[in-house]
Design an enzyme around this catalytic site. Structure first.
Site, short mmCIF file in Angstrom:
data_model
loop_
_atom_site.label_atom_id
_atom_site.label_comp_id
_atom_site.label_asym_id
_atom_site.label_seq_id
_atom_site.Cartn_x
_atom_site.Cartn_y
_atom_site.Cartn_z
CD GLN A 35 -1.26 -0.17 3.71
OE1 GLN A 35 -2.44 -0.50 3.51
NE2 GLN A 35 -0.80 0.07 4.92
CG HIS A 62 -2.62 -4.46 3.72
ND1 HIS A 62 -3.78 -3.90 3.24
CD2 HIS A 62 -2.95 -4.99 4.93
CE1 HIS A 62 -4.76 -4.08 4.12
NE2 HIS A 62 -4.29 -4.75 5.15
CG PHE A 112 -0.45 -3.88 10.51
CD1 PHE A 112 -1.47 -4.51 9.83
CD2 PHE A 112 0.48 -3.15 9.76
CE1 PHE A 112 -1.57 -4.44 8.44
CE2 PHE A 112 0.39 -3.07 8.38
CZ PHE A 112 -0.64 -3.72 7.72
CG HIS A 115 -5.61 -8.08 11.37
ND1 HIS A 115 -6.91 -8.46 11.65
CD2 HIS A 115 -5.58 -7.83 10.03
CE1 HIS A 115 -7.63 -8.43 10.54
NE2 HIS A 115 -6.84 -8.04 9.54
CD GLU A 116 -2.45 -8.29 7.34
OE1 GLU A 116 -2.37 -9.05 6.36
OE2 GLU A 116 -3.43 -7.54 7.53
CE LYS A 119 -9.60 -11.22 6.96
NZ LYS A 119 -10.16 -9.89 6.62
CG HIS A 120 -4.66 -12.63 5.68
ND1 HIS A 120 -5.71 -12.83 4.80
CD2 HIS A 120 -4.80 -11.36 6.14
CE1 HIS A 120 -6.46 -11.74 4.74
NE2 HIS A 120 -5.93 -10.83 5.53
#
Length: 228
Positions: A35, A62, A112, A115-116, A119-120
């Protein structure tokens, strides 16, 4: 009675097999998403610089997102494998530089990255453990210097306007693969370069042509590349 035990044993074997399948590779490719911080910040929502200070005027990571060929994606695949920042202590300096947070309130980046991963990253853990997930993503960032590629084509982050086709062509010519460009809007409602998606094979190492492009915010034909 024997047949009951036999059925129970078969059920256990089937469940065991299914649990093995659940942790096997269950995705078709990755989106590697970078990003532009100038576009993240130039919105009505604005941004907050990380506690380490203003990031460099460069594309930031990102994430690296497992995806399916039909355009859907898995998420939050393993609640039993939470983010552990001690796993990536040797990568922290590089992550603060290349994977900075711009969310408010100001943070160190840990939330951050957590979360990454959760989630992923957990959806690719059959291929990449926690350290390898972040290391692999940093390696991709080193391989893909979007800002230099755009500058080489005369596309500068100076608030100027460029055609979407020229931006895509510059990246495709410079990197060798077709990108997908996501735009957002600035405080005046102008379309601006926000995120660039490239596709990566399931090892996380090799760029590939995207099997499918995401459904996201489309760009106008004339888009801004804001300064940061």
């Amino acid at each position: 009675m024997k047949s009951y035990h036999l059925i129970a044993l078969i059920n256990l074997l089937v469940l065991g097999h299914l649990s093995v399948l659940c942790v096997s590779q269950d995705f078709d490719f990755f989106y590697f998403v970078q990003q532009w911080p100038g576009s993240y910040c130039d919105t009505k929502q604005s941004c907050c610089y990380p506690t380490t200070g203003k990031p460099a005027a460069d594309f930031g990571i990102h994430g690296l997102w497992p995806n399916y060929n039909d355009g859907t994606y898995p998420s939050n695949c393993d609640p039993n494998n939470p983010f552990d920042q001690s796993e990536i202590s040797d990568l922290r300096t590089s992550m603060q530089r290349n994977w900075p947070t711009l969310a408010c309130p100001s943070g160190s980046g840990v939330q951050f990255w957590e979360h990454e991963w959760e989630k992923h990253g957990t959806c690719s853990e059959s291929v990449l453990d926690q350290h390898a997930y972040f290391q692999t993503t940093l390696n991709l960032k080193r391989k893909v210097n979007l800002l230099q590629v755009l500058k080489n084509a005369g596309i500068q982050p100076n608030g100027g306007y460029y055609s979407l086709e020229n931006i895509k062509k510059a990246i495709q010519d410079g990197i060798g693969y077709t990108p997908w460009i996501e735009c957002n809007v600035d405080t005046s409602g102008n379309s601006q370069v926000y995120q660039v998606y490239l596709c990566v094979d399931t090892s996380g190492s090799n760029l590939i042509e995207c099997p499918v492009f995401p459904k996201g915010r489309a760009c106008g034909s004339r888009i801004e590349f804001p300064s940061f």
